[in-house]
Every structure is written in structure tokens, then in C-alpha cells.
Scaffold this motif. Structure first.
Motif, PDB file in Angstrom:
ATOM      1  N   GLY A 150      31.630 -64.458 130.369  1.00 64.93           N
ATOM      2  CA  GLY A 150      32.027 -64.358 128.968  1.00 64.93           C
ATOM      3  C   GLY A 150      31.488 -63.155 128.224  1.00 64.93           C
ATOM      4  N   ALA A 151      30.966 -62.157 128.928  1.00 66.45           N
ATOM      5  CA  ALA A 151      30.480 -60.934 128.274  1.00 66.45           C
ATOM      6  C   ALA A 151      31.663 -60.104 127.795  1.00 66.45           C
ATOM      7  N   GLU A 152      31.421 -59.267 126.785  1.00 65.32           N
ATOM      8  CA  GLU A 152      32.440 -58.317 126.344  1.00 65.32           C
ATOM      9  C   GLU A 152      32.419 -57.143 127.317  1.00 65.32           C
ATOM     10  N   ILE A 153      33.483 -57.011 128.089  1.00 65.93           N
ATOM     11  CA  ILE A 153      33.554 -55.982 129.126  1.00 65.93           C
ATOM     12  C   ILE A 153      33.986 -54.664 128.477  1.00 65.93           C
ATOM     13  N   SER A 154      32.996 -53.860 128.140  1.00 64.34           N
ATOM     14  CA  SER A 154      33.250 -52.576 127.481  1.00 64.34           C
ATOM     15  C   SER A 154      33.009 -51.437 128.466  1.00 64.34           C
ATOM     16  N   HIS A 155      33.433 -50.239 128.075  1.00 64.87           N
ATOM     17  CA  HIS A 155      33.163 -49.051 128.891  1.00 64.87           C
ATOM     18  C   HIS A 155      31.659 -48.839 129.036  1.00 64.87           C
ATOM     19  N   GLU A 156      30.920 -49.105 127.965  1.00 63.30           N
ATOM     20  CA  GLU A 156      29.458 -48.961 127.999  1.00 63.30           C
ATOM     21  C   GLU A 156      28.846 -49.902 129.038  1.00 63.30           C
ATOM     22  N   LEU A 157      29.301 -51.153 129.059  1.00 62.80           N
ATOM     23  CA  LEU A 157      28.774 -52.115 130.029  1.00 62.80           C
ATOM     24  C   LEU A 157      29.136 -51.712 131.457  1.00 62.80           C
ATOM     25  N   LEU A 158      30.383 -51.330 131.677  1.00 60.63           N
ATOM     26  CA  LEU A 158      30.797 -50.930 133.024  1.00 60.63           C
ATOM     27  C   LEU A 158      30.026 -49.701 133.495  1.00 60.63           C
ATOM     28  N   HIS A 159      29.809 -48.761 132.616  1.00 60.03           N
ATOM     29  CA  HIS A 159      29.025 -47.574 132.939  1.00 60.03           C
ATOM     30  C   HIS A 159      27.591 -47.971 133.317  1.00 60.03           C
ATOM     31  N   TYR A 160      27.023 -48.883 132.551  1.00 65.11           N
ATOM     32  CA  TYR A 160      25.667 -49.391 132.809  1.00 65.11           C
ATOM     33  C   TYR A 160      25.596 -50.045 134.198  1.00 65.11           C
ATOM     34  N   LEU A 161      26.557 -50.903 134.515  1.00 63.36           N
ATOM     35  CA  LEU A 161      26.555 -51.602 135.807  1.00 63.36           C
ATOM     36  C   LEU A 161      26.740 -50.630 136.968  1.00 63.36           C
ATOM     37  N   LEU A 162      27.632 -49.649 136.816  1.00 58.83           N
ATOM     38  CA  LEU A 162      27.821 -48.663 137.874  1.00 58.83           C
ATOM     39  C   LEU A 162      26.562 -47.820 138.081  1.00 58.83           C
ATOM     40  N   ARG A 163      25.894 -47.482 137.012  1.00 57.86           N
ATOM     41  CA  ARG A 163      24.652 -46.724 137.129  1.00 57.86           C
ATOM     42  C   ARG A 163      23.585 -47.557 137.844  1.00 57.86           C
ATOM     43  N   LYS A 164      23.519 -48.834 137.514  1.00 61.86           N
ATOM     44  CA  LYS A 164      22.556 -49.724 138.182  1.00 61.86           C
ATOM     45  C   LYS A 164      22.893 -49.845 139.674  1.00 61.86           C
ATOM     46  N   MET A 183      23.169 -56.852 125.705  1.00 63.83           N
ATOM     47  CA  MET A 183      24.072 -55.724 125.534  1.00 63.83           C
ATOM     48  C   MET A 183      25.498 -56.156 125.199  1.00 63.83           C
ATOM     49  N   ALA A 184      25.987 -57.222 125.851  1.00 68.00           N
ATOM     50  CA  ALA A 184      27.417 -57.525 125.778  1.00 68.00           C
ATOM     51  C   ALA A 184      27.738 -58.994 125.487  1.00 68.00           C
ATOM     52  N   GLY A 185      26.715 -59.792 125.188  1.00 69.59           N
ATOM     53  CA  GLY A 185      26.966 -61.205 124.923  1.00 69.59           C
ATOM     54  C   GLY A 185      27.255 -61.958 126.208  1.00 69.59           C
ATOM     55  N   GLY A 186      27.792 -63.154 126.073  1.00 71.63           N
ATOM     56  CA  GLY A 186      28.107 -63.995 127.229  1.00 71.63           C
ATOM     57  C   GLY A 186      26.998 -64.976 127.531  1.00 71.63           C
ATOM     58  N   LYS A 187      27.133 -65.634 128.665  1.00 72.97           N
ATOM     59  CA  LYS A 187      26.193 -66.682 129.060  1.00 72.97           C
ATOM     60  C   LYS A 187      25.670 -66.435 130.461  1.00 72.97           C
TER      61      LYS A 187
END
Length: 143
Positions: free
Chosen positions: A66-80, A134-138
């Protein structure tokens, strides 16, 4: 060529024996999958066919749903993904963020499986809080 069913069954038995000794609170399902609760996450292990001489054991955890899937979040995950030693974050069809690591199963030893489970649990348990901030959700525990 397909993985012989006997090899899949042998791997399932190996995994189950290791889990009995190291994670006695695990749950087993009839289809070669298992689940373990650790911290704020649930780890799922699935034994799958791989090739004619080996199997694959997927160790994965739901990190955040349920997180807000934003470009910022995707960039963060790819960097990780580039920073972490093994395993990777992924995104399921419904937007659920997972972390997974796979190992081969035909020559499985206990240390390898235990390390995979602990690593997926520690990484998922740490990053679920970061992602929720960063993006909400559970987290898995909160669902």
C-alpha cells in the motif's frame, strides 16, 4: 529438460529439516513452501524446479504493501539494490514491495539457508520502516 520431481521433493525435505532445527515456529504448506515470522516481517520460502540437476529456493519477504509508488521511491529501491550484497527489492503486480534472495537447493547446507533467511529478515525488517516513512503503506506485521 525439467527438474525431476524426486529432486524437488528431496530439497523440500532438506529445507524442512533445517527449519525444524533452526526456526521451530515455521509453518509448512503442502506445495513445498514455508513461512517464518521474524521482527515485523514474514519470510516465505518456496522450493521450485530450476534445471535438470538442481532446484531453486526462493526466500522472500513482503516489505511494505500500500505504499505510494513514486519515482523517488523506485529510485531509492534501485539504488539500494546496487548497494546490498545479495538479494533485491522488487514490486509485485499489486504494488507490494518485496525483498528476495534465491539459492540453489540440490547441494543445500544448513548455514546457507539460515544465512539467507536471516539476511532477508534483517533487511526487510529494517527497510520496511524506512519505506513507510518515505511512501506510507503498511509493514507485513501491520497488515
Amino acid at each position: 529438460m525439467e527438474t525431476p520431481i524426486e529432486l524437488v521433493n528431496q530439497t523440500v525435505e532438506k529445507v524442512q529439516n533445517i527449519l525444524k532445527n533452526s526456526f521451530p515456529d515455521f509453518l509448512s504448506f503442502e506445495n513445498g513452501s514455508f513461512t517464518i515470522s521474524r521482527g515485523s516481517t514474514q519470510i516465505m520460502l518456496v522450493v521450485r524446479p530450476f534445471n535438470e540437476t538442481d532446484t531453486c529456493i526462493e526466500c522472500m519477504a513482503t516489505v511494505v504493501s500500500g505504499a505510494e509508488i513514486s519515482h523517488e521511491l523506485l529510485h531509492y529501491l534501485l539504488r539500494k539494490n546496487a548497494e546490498l550484497h545479495f538479494g533485491a527489492f522488487g514490486l509485485l503486480f499489486d504494488g507490494t514491495i518485496i525483498f528476495s534472495h534465491s539459492i540453489t537447493g540440490a547441494n543445500l547446507d544448513a548455514n546457507e539457508l539460515i544465512t539467507s533467511v536471516h539476511s532477508v529478515a534483517i533487511i526487510s525488517d529494517y527497510y520496511d520502516d524506512e519505506i513507510v516513512k518515505m511512501a506510507g503503506g503498511k509493514r507485513a506485521l501491520d497488515s
